[in-house]
Design an enzyme around this catalytic site. Structure first.
Site, PDB file in Angstrom:
ATOM      1  N   CYS A 116      69.473  36.889 -36.871  1.00 60.22           N
ATOM      2  CA  CYS A 116      69.310  38.246 -36.366  1.00 60.22           C
ATOM      3  C   CYS A 116      70.329  38.580 -35.287  1.00 60.22           C
ATOM      4  O   CYS A 116      70.794  37.720 -34.550  1.00 60.22           O
ATOM      5  CB  CYS A 116      67.917  38.403 -35.772  1.00 60.22           C
ATOM      6  SG  CYS A 116      66.634  37.944 -36.916  1.00 60.22           S
ATOM      7  N   ARG A 119      77.028  36.797 -38.859  1.00 51.70           N
ATOM      8  CA  ARG A 119      75.940  35.883 -38.542  1.00 51.70           C
ATOM      9  C   ARG A 119      74.941  35.750 -39.699  1.00 51.70           C
ATOM     10  O   ARG A 119      74.098  34.875 -39.678  1.00 51.70           O
ATOM     11  CB  ARG A 119      75.204  36.384 -37.297  1.00 51.70           C
ATOM     12  CG  ARG A 119      76.047  36.336 -36.039  1.00 51.70           C
ATOM     13  CD  ARG A 119      75.408  37.147 -34.948  1.00 51.70           C
ATOM     14  NE  ARG A 119      74.078  36.698 -34.621  1.00 51.70           N
ATOM     15  CZ  ARG A 119      73.797  35.749 -33.745  1.00 51.70           C
ATOM     16  NH1 ARG A 119      74.765  35.166 -33.103  1.00 51.70           N
ATOM     17  NH2 ARG A 119      72.564  35.411 -33.493  1.00 51.70           N
ATOM     18  N   ASN A 179      64.994  39.250 -31.365  1.00 49.17           N
ATOM     19  CA  ASN A 179      65.500  38.020 -31.994  1.00 49.17           C
ATOM     20  C   ASN A 179      64.631  36.866 -31.525  1.00 49.17           C
ATOM     21  O   ASN A 179      64.246  36.837 -30.358  1.00 49.17           O
ATOM     22  CB  ASN A 179      66.932  37.709 -31.544  1.00 49.17           C
ATOM     23  CG  ASN A 179      67.953  38.578 -32.245  1.00 49.17           C
ATOM     24  OD1 ASN A 179      67.606  39.364 -33.118  1.00 49.17           O
ATOM     25  ND2 ASN A 179      69.203  38.437 -31.850  1.00 49.17           N
ATOM     26  N   GLY A 180      64.397  35.906 -32.397  1.00 48.36           N
ATOM     27  CA  GLY A 180      63.601  34.739 -31.996  1.00 48.36           C
ATOM     28  C   GLY A 180      62.279  34.731 -32.734  1.00 48.36           C
ATOM     29  O   GLY A 180      62.143  35.369 -33.787  1.00 48.36           O
ATOM     30  N   GLU A 192      80.412  16.112 -45.418  1.00 46.49           N
ATOM     31  CA  GLU A 192      80.868  17.453 -45.046  1.00 46.49           C
ATOM     32  C   GLU A 192      81.461  18.179 -46.261  1.00 46.49           C
ATOM     33  O   GLU A 192      81.220  19.364 -46.463  1.00 46.49           O
ATOM     34  CB  GLU A 192      81.876  17.343 -43.886  1.00 46.49           C
ATOM     35  CG  GLU A 192      82.551  18.629 -43.450  1.00 46.49           C
ATOM     36  CD  GLU A 192      81.579  19.732 -43.027  1.00 46.49           C
ATOM     37  OE1 GLU A 192      80.383  19.479 -42.868  1.00 46.49           O
ATOM     38  OE2 GLU A 192      82.047  20.884 -42.899  1.00 46.49           O
ATOM     39  N   LYS A 205      80.028  21.675 -47.662  1.00 45.60           N
ATOM     40  CA  LYS A 205      80.906  22.840 -47.817  1.00 45.60           C
ATOM     41  C   LYS A 205      80.765  23.411 -49.214  1.00 45.60           C
ATOM     42  O   LYS A 205      80.611  24.612 -49.403  1.00 45.60           O
ATOM     43  CB  LYS A 205      82.332  22.391 -47.613  1.00 45.60           C
ATOM     44  CG  LYS A 205      83.272  22.808 -46.564  1.00 45.60           C
ATOM     45  CD  LYS A 205      83.015  23.525 -45.332  1.00 45.60           C
ATOM     46  CE  LYS A 205      81.639  23.726 -44.824  1.00 45.60           C
ATOM     47  NZ  LYS A 205      81.342  23.341 -43.481  1.00 45.60           N
ATOM     48  N   LYS A 262      75.008  32.363 -39.796  1.00 42.61           N
ATOM     49  CA  LYS A 262      76.036  31.675 -39.023  1.00 42.61           C
ATOM     50  C   LYS A 262      75.432  30.886 -37.869  1.00 42.61           C
ATOM     51  O   LYS A 262      75.847  29.780 -37.572  1.00 42.61           O
ATOM     52  CB  LYS A 262      77.062  32.685 -38.513  1.00 42.61           C
ATOM     53  CG  LYS A 262      78.203  32.085 -37.714  1.00 42.61           C
ATOM     54  CD  LYS A 262      79.084  31.197 -38.583  1.00 42.61           C
ATOM     55  CE  LYS A 262      80.134  30.447 -37.797  1.00 42.61           C
ATOM     56  NZ  LYS A 262      80.699  29.329 -38.570  1.00 42.61           N
TER      57      LYS A 262
END
Ligand code: AGP
Length: 604
Positions: free
Chosen positions: A2, A27, A99-100, A480, A484, A599
């Protein structure tokens, strides 16, 4: 995750809010909305999906007078990503964005429902606005009602609330989720949950601390601490350069960020290397005194950087090192001893689980360090010391340059500790410092390499899965590579230590199983090669990445011949990033904003 924006003033409120939300798009979100109070009347618009839908809905809405406005991009936690669940949430005459997570929302909601309040959404957020309006009936002012509401909330939040009962005010509160306020030259105030939306509008910003709350009006900014003491704002300069936050002609931010690695690693090294040692001005000279162990903790890609670091610390610094997934460490009642340095790694510095482990370690009296990309982030403000990775704004949800700079910092730090503990000879340190200077050139993307991977990628769009395999420090790189690929291509991929294949996974081997094999020349080459040969004998399709020609592979990407395995590590890292990028592009996916991902993960 958010995002929040807010504005109070006479400028074009709608544009400021929508531009701000646009800057927060990276995000990740699934719906968005705004509410504007202008001439005593509220206008509110919400839309699911991309911001273009909200822009379309608001195209005839004009804000040309004094107004207060709040906006939000929502990444669903409680309740589906529908318009009703999108913020801002409305009460009788007030709107809120949040947010949260409000942990005690169910209890509050139960009581509000018994009082006859009607809820429109399934969110935890909606209780805030109803609780505020309930309090408004019993206290002397909207500010007192807001203060009372905040004291009744448990959990993490960044909140903006606007109400007709005080039409020239935005109330705010922050606890565990980021929030800042900026001021422009006309003294208009802007809010956001990260600083990117404010670049270009404000020159100075104040980052709120946990527990702070207050309000802004056209002339005032009042901040109260969690102990209810009036606070002076602490304004700091906001960066002005938006260019780096744009795509610069690349197809995706991720692609731009892969190409940027040469420059950002150069920045990471800047001023930190001498001929014979590594310097960190940020660390007190006695920082490692009394430290006998290092515990690294992070999530996702940052966790893979931590795993990579554990090999470097044990091999170079000869210090006992352990690595933890933050969401696991939080609840497993770990034994934390005071001679342990607790290191958290985070691109954003806001990841909820990692942040909580940092708080845990602090409470247990451990010395703490954060490796982070965002100055002023919650973790940087909380840890005893911080080393900034200097990767610049990373917009692609798939982390690339942040990982590259994290690993660079860790290689440097392992030499720094090695020197302190006399774990390596001076000659060995000098040799590795010289190698560190070669990292930027090892990540440079040549046209030939990118072209080769582009062509190769078309052969890897199907099948029943991928194994990424490597040994030693190339195992975290394999993890990784797999992360990806799966996050942006939605293909199943797993990272494995090459030596583990024969303990189970090799049963899957057939031509439709793709193995991406990391075969560095300077670390366990022969051992890794025999593991790949075992797969090849069982007809798995193999793409080998190595400086040494490997004729048992179906596809082969030849790397340069480097002097040290860490330089091979960095070049292979770029190859894995490009391979994921090109596969994802061929599959027509939204590379920068993959489905279901955000993000910055500021909820646990
Ligand atoms: C990486 O590509 C991810 N999207 C994700 O795993 C990320 O690394 C993780 O959420 C941790 O984020 P942080 O580094 O900001 O703490």
């Amino acid at each position: 995750m958010c995002g929040i924006v807010g504005y109070i003033g006479k400028k074009n409120t709608k544009k400021i809010l929508l531009d701000g939300l646009k800057e927060l798009e990276y995000r990740g979100y699934d719906s968005a909305g705004i509410a504007v109070l202008q001439q005593g009347e509220f206008s509110s618009y919400k839309a699911t999906g991309k911001l273009i839908n909200l822009q379309e809905k608001t195209k005839d809405f004009i804000t040309d007078k004094f107004a207060v406005g709040i906006g939000h991009t929502r990444w669903a936690t409680h309740g589906k990503p529908t318009e009703l669940n999108a913020h801002p949430h409305v009460g009788e005459s007030s709107y809120v964005v949040h947010n949260g997570i409000i942990e005690n929302y169910a209890e509050l909601k139960k009581e509000l429902l018994t009082n006859g309040v009607t809820f429109l959404s399934q969110t935890d957020t909606e209780v805030i606005v109803h609780q505020f309006e309930k309090n408004l009936k019993t206290v002397s002012s909207p500010f007192e009602a807001f203060k009372e509401t905040i004291s009744q909330l448990q959990g993490a939040y960044a909140i903006l609330l606007v109400t007709k009962s005080e039409p020239e005010t935005i109330f705010f509160a922050k606890n565990g989720s980021p929030l800042l306020v900026g001021i422009d030259t006309d003294n208009d105030k802007y809010f956001a949950s990260s600083d990117t939306p404010l670049i270009g509008y404000c020159s100075d910003v104040n980052y709120f601390e946990d527990g702070e709350y207050g309000y802004v009006t056209p002339d005032t900014l009042r901040i109260y601490s969690k102990e209810h003491q009036l606070q002076e704002p602490h304004f700091t300069k906001l960066p002005t350069n938006k260019l780096s936050a744009q795509k610069d002609g690349y197809r995706f931010f991720m692609e731009k960020e892969i190409y940027e690695q040469h420059d950002v690693i150069t920045d990471t090294l800047l001023g930190r290397l001498s001929e014979s040692s590594v310097h960190f001005d940020e660390l007190e000279t006695d920082f490692f005194e009394g430290i006998e162990e290092i515990k690294l903790c992070a999530c996702g890609t940052s966790y893979h950087a931590a795993l990579t670091a554990s090999y470097l610390f044990e091999r170079n610094s000869k210090i006992k090192t352990s690595v933890e997934v933050a969401s696991e460490l939080r609840y497993r009642e770990p034994i934390l001893s005071k001679d342990t340095l607790f290191v958290v790694i985070s691109q954003s510095g806001e990841t909820a689980d990692t942040l909580e482990t940092l708080k845990m370690a602090k409470n247990a009296g451990l010395k703490t360090l954060v490796i982070c990309n965002v100055d002023n982030s919650s973790m940087v403000r909380l840890a005893d010391a911080s080393l900034l990775t200097r990767a610049g704004v990373e917009k692609g949800v798939a982390s690339t340059k942040a990982f590259a700079t994290q690993v660079t910092i860790f290689w440097m730090l392992s030499l720094y500790v090695a020197k302190e503990r006399e774990a390596l000879s001076q000659a060995e340190i000098i040799e590795q410092v010289a190698l560190l200077r070669e990292v930027p050139s090892s990540v440079k993307v040549s046209d030939a390499l990118h072209e080769r991977i582009k062509r190769l990628s078309k052969r890897y769009l199907h099948g029943h899965g991928f194994f990424f395999i490597g040994r030693d420090i190339f195992f975290p790189l394999a993890l990784e590579g797999a992360l990806k690929l799966k996050e942006i291509s939605y293909l199943h991929a797993e990272g494995y230590p090459s030596g583990e294949m024969k303990h189970g996974p090799i049963a899957l081997a057939d031509p439709e199983l793709f193995t991406i094999a990391l075969l560095p020349q300077h670390l366990l080459y022969e051992k890794a090669k025999s593991n790949v040969e075992e797969l090849s004998a069982r007809d798995a399709t193999i793409c080998a990445i190595s400086p040494l020609v490997f004729d048992k592979a179906d596809d082969f990407i030849q790397t340069q011949s480097h002097k040290h395995y860490m330089l091979e590590f960095f070049e292979m890292m770029v190859i894995l990033q490009l391979l994921s990028l090109e596969i994802s592009i061929r599959l027509g996916n939204d590379v920068d904003m993959p489905r279901n991902l955000a993000k910055s993960v500021t909820v646990e």
